[in-house]
Scaffold this motif. Structure first.
Motif, PDB file in Angstrom:
ATOM      1  N   TRP A  37       0.940  -1.347  -0.224  1.00  3.44           N
ATOM      2  CA  TRP A  37      -0.056   0.055   0.398  1.00  3.44           C
ATOM      3  C   TRP A  37       1.233   1.531   0.114  1.00  3.44           C
ATOM      4  O   TRP A  37       1.768   1.415   0.899  1.00  3.44           O
ATOM      5  N   TYR A  41       1.378  11.004  -0.718  1.00  2.00           N
ATOM      6  CA  TYR A  41       2.197  12.217  -0.035  1.00  2.00           C
ATOM      7  C   TYR A  41       2.983  13.396  -0.776  1.00  2.00           C
ATOM      8  O   TYR A  41       3.138  13.379  -0.974  1.00  2.00           O
ATOM      9  N   SER A  63       8.035  -4.172  -7.259  1.00  6.97           N
ATOM     10  CA  SER A  63       8.091  -2.293  -6.541  1.00  6.97           C
ATOM     11  C   SER A  63       6.828  -2.223  -6.715  1.00  6.97           C
ATOM     12  O   SER A  63       5.322  -3.306  -7.378  1.00  6.97           O
TER      13      SER A  63
ATOM     14  N   PRO B 118      10.824  11.227  -2.375  1.00  7.34           N
ATOM     15  CA  PRO B 118      12.175  10.034  -2.436  1.00  7.34           C
ATOM     16  C   PRO B 118      13.156  10.504  -3.562  1.00  7.34           C
ATOM     17  O   PRO B 118      13.146  10.469  -3.930  1.00  7.34           O
ATOM     18  N   THR B 173       9.774   6.405  -0.022  1.00 13.51           N
ATOM     19  CA  THR B 173       8.656   5.547  -0.728  1.00 13.51           C
ATOM     20  C   THR B 173       9.252   4.214   0.646  1.00 13.51           C
ATOM     21  O   THR B 173       7.330   4.059   0.994  1.00 13.51           O
ATOM     22  N   MET B 177       5.007   3.712   2.482  1.00 14.63           N
ATOM     23  CA  MET B 177       4.363   2.661   1.940  1.00 14.63           C
ATOM     24  C   MET B 177       4.337   1.548   3.160  1.00 14.63           C
ATOM     25  O   MET B 177       5.016   1.638   4.210  1.00 14.63           O
ATOM     26  N   ILE B 257      14.232   1.016  -2.412  1.00 14.53           N
ATOM     27  CA  ILE B 257      13.154   0.857  -2.881  1.00 14.53           C
ATOM     28  C   ILE B 257      13.643   0.677  -4.399  1.00 14.53           C
ATOM     29  O   ILE B 257      12.910   0.375  -5.713  1.00 14.53           O
ATOM     30  N   ARG B 260      13.329  -3.022  -5.650  1.00 14.45           N
ATOM     31  CA  ARG B 260      12.561  -2.759  -5.590  1.00 14.45           C
ATOM     32  C   ARG B 260      11.990  -3.479  -7.398  1.00 14.45           C
ATOM     33  O   ARG B 260      11.649  -4.379  -8.004  1.00 14.45           O
ATOM     34  N   VAL B 261      12.094  -1.728  -7.709  1.00 13.74           N
ATOM     35  CA  VAL B 261      11.909  -1.436  -9.401  1.00 13.74           C
ATOM     36  C   VAL B 261      12.930  -2.144 -10.159  1.00 13.74           C
ATOM     37  O   VAL B 261      12.286  -2.851 -11.044  1.00 13.74           O
ATOM     38  N   LYS B 263      14.265  -5.289  -9.013  1.00 14.45           N
ATOM     39  CA  LYS B 263      13.551  -6.836  -9.302  1.00 14.45           C
ATOM     40  C   LYS B 263      12.121  -7.206 -10.483  1.00 14.45           C
ATOM     41  O   LYS B 263      12.450  -7.838 -11.232  1.00 14.45           O
ATOM     42  N   ASN B 264      11.691  -5.859 -10.229  1.00 18.62           N
ATOM     43  CA  ASN B 264      11.178  -5.776 -11.563  1.00 18.62           C
ATOM     44  C   ASN B 264      11.421  -5.805 -13.001  1.00 18.62           C
ATOM     45  O   ASN B 264      10.949  -6.794 -13.985  1.00 18.62           O
ATOM     46  N   ILE B 336      11.366   8.843  -9.123  1.00 20.89           N
ATOM     47  CA  ILE B 336      11.637   7.465  -8.886  1.00 20.89           C
ATOM     48  C   ILE B 336      11.765   6.879 -10.756  1.00 20.89           C
ATOM     49  O   ILE B 336      11.039   6.426 -11.875  1.00 20.89           O
ATOM     50  N   SER B 338      11.165   3.813 -13.527  1.00 21.38           N
ATOM     51  CA  SER B 338      10.425   2.745 -13.810  1.00 21.38           C
ATOM     52  C   SER B 338      11.082   1.514 -14.312  1.00 21.38           C
ATOM     53  O   SER B 338      12.330   1.028 -15.204  1.00 21.38           O
TER      54      SER B 338
END
Lengths: 178, 355
Positions: A37, A41, A63, B118, B173, B177, B257, B260-261, B263-264, B336, B338
């Motif tokens: 989630w 902000y 992500s 972020p 982020t 989150m 973060i 995480r992007v 990894k996709n 961030i 993509s």
């Protein structure tokens, strides 16, 4: 087959887009799924547009940022204008047709026009258009199941306002049956 | 295993700190880390011995941390980028006195007042020691809300173990989150602190905590001793996650973060038949040099994915001794990258064109 749904909720600050997102994230968590989630902000929270990105997935989530949502919930016109083009081909858009006068221009997505604000006012629950839309979403999309809604709600309705739990349940039911 | 709850990253930091035995929090509000302070304000007064204090400034807050750290109690502060710059003088003093403390930086775009979205552009500041003098912080970079909790808990243990300040380097982020968290943190490690200022009761010699040393021969000795300790930390505490590296020909480097992007993007590139993996540093200092050094013998190129103008890329080049080309894939100022941008950088690196 493993499944993942990315849902973008967008509307004015105060329409409860963060709350409804949190409810659905908890619903997914209760079902043993991976969830994330992520709210917008900053200054937009104070009266402008607010949004939140929810991912509910069978697999670990990479992500938490959603660039192309499977499902867009648009609760006002600026949100539809901003995000309509980003929805994945074959995705779904649920919008509050009491507040959004125009139709969706794309023909490669499935659209649900729900007069959520009108329904909320008619049922004397003026602040719960968000949960009416949640009901519609649970019926039309298979991101989460419609079992044990009460349990998921109990995580997000604060202990001080347990009376609101039934009201929220009622709102979800209205949307589900609309 | 404890039940999983949904928490914001900032809240997970605060709760894990309390579980680690931190009873003293000093801070000053700044977006996007304010939930750490808000959570502490709510929880600390309900805990025996718990202190929450909103200081008049970041500078005051870090010096309160300095004071409590000298007594050997677990203590922390949190802020976001501009606030960490203000705290940096105090951080240098804490490092100079060899005191354990936790500093949390939930980064936002800079320089200057910058924005509130972020960023990862405080990498240099965090890994090179933000204030003056020769010193390091142990810097941990969480990439999930679960790690926001578990690395905070770990940071307190490491700070006590090595008598030095540690830092959680997150970003807006990660702070904002929510993800499921299990607050099963394990044992709090306790360490003897004979150096702490706890009052002598007229039963022992005075302890002195001070960073002033006017005799250069002595000050040099302190510096050399501190760096002996750092050497041991570099040897023993470097951490990273390796993802799909077994047969990788391209290695993506990313933390927080950005990982995480990435990894996709790695998964998408694999679908296209590109053998790519990811090394995610969990400790930024000490940098996981060995993992990168080993990868340099296997892969043909590296891609450093960062939310800055390219800072970690220098450590990647140092660790790999520039044996293979390292390209930068970045956004800055609160943006961030993509997954598509990262995917394109991977494709380019695979072609061998980019340097």
């Amino acid at each position: 087959m493993s499944k993942s749904s990315s849902i973008l909720f967008a509307g004015f600050g105060g329409q409860g887009v963060l709350f409804v997102g949190k409810f659905l994230a908890y619903k997914g968590l209760d079902e043993g799924k991976q969830v994330s989630w992520l709210p917008s902000y900053g200054p937009e929270m104070r009266g402008g547009t607010a949004s939140c990105s929810v991912i509910i997935s069978d697999d670990p989530i990479g992500s938490p940022i959603i660039n192309e949502p499977d499902i867009l919930v648009a609760m006002n016109l600026p949100s539809l204008d901003k995000y309509e083009a980003s929805v994945k081909k074959g995705g779904k858009i649920i919008l509050d047709s009491s507040l959004i006068g125009r139709k969706v221009q794309r023909d490669d997505v499935e659209v649900f026009y729900l007069p959520a604000t009108q329904l909320a006012n008619d049922n004397n629950i003026p602040k719960l258009a968000n949960m009416i839309i949640a009901g519609k979403l649970m019926k039309e999309c298979d991101a989460v199941s419609s079992d044990n809604i009460r349990e998921a709600l109990s995580h997000v309705v604060s202990a001080r306002h347990q009376d609101m739990l039934e009201v929220n349940l009622g709102a979800i039911e209205i949307g589900y049956n609309a | 295993m404890a039940e999983k709850v949904l928490m914001k990253g900032n809240e997970a930091i605060a709760e894990a700190a309390i579980m680690a035995g931190c009873r003293h929090y000093f801070g000053y509000p700044i977006t996007p880390q304010t939930e750490v302070a808000a959570y502490m304000a709510k929880r600390m007064p309900k805990i025996e011995g718990g202190v929450f204090l909103q200081a008049e400034s970041e500078i005051a807050a870090i010096n309160m941390v300095y004071g409590v750290a000298a007594t050997g109690k677990r203590v922390m502060t949190s802020s976001s980028s501009p606030g960490i710059s203000l705290k940096s003088e105090g951080i240098s003093y804490i490092a100079g006195c060899d005191l354990p403390a936790l500093i949390v930086n939930v980064q936002r775009g800079g320089p200057g007042l910058g924005g509130i979205q972020p960023s990862q552009s405080d990498y240099f500041q965090a890994t090179r020691g933000s204030g003056h003098g020769d010193y390091h912080l142990i810097v941990l970079a969480p990439a999930s809300v679960q790690e926001m909790a578990s690395l905070t808990f770990k940071a307190f243990n490491l700070a006590d173990k090595y008598r030095m300040p540690t830092m959680i380097l997150a970003d807006g982020t990660m702070g904002q989150m929510m993800e499921p968290v299990s607050l099963d943190m394990g044992e709090v490690e306790t360490y003897e602190k004979p150096w702490a200022l706890t009052g002598t009761n007229m039963e022992r010699e005075h302890n002195i905590v001070n960073s002033l040393s006017l005799v250069p021969e002595e000050l040099e000795k302190f510096n050399f001793e501190r760096f002996e300790k750092y050497k041991a930390i570099e040897e023993n505490e470097a951490l990273c996650e390796e993802f799909m590296m077994e047969d990788a020909e391209i290695c993506v480097a990313a933390f927080g973060i950005a990982s995480r992007v990435s990894k996709n993007a790695v998964l998408e590139a694999r679908k296209q038949g590109i053998k790519v993996g990811l090394i995610r540093p969990i400790t930024l200092w000490p940098f996981p040099k060995k993992a990168f050094r080993a990868a340099a013998d296997k892969v043909k190129a590296f891609v450093s994915v960062e939310m800055s103008m390219g800072q970690m890329i220098e450590d990647v080049k140092l660790a790999t001794e520039c044996k293979k080309p390292v390209s930068l894939c970045n956004r800055a100022g609160g943006m961030i990258p993509s997954p598509d941008q990262v995917l394109n950088a991977i494709i380019e690196a695979n072609k061998g064109g980019d340097k």
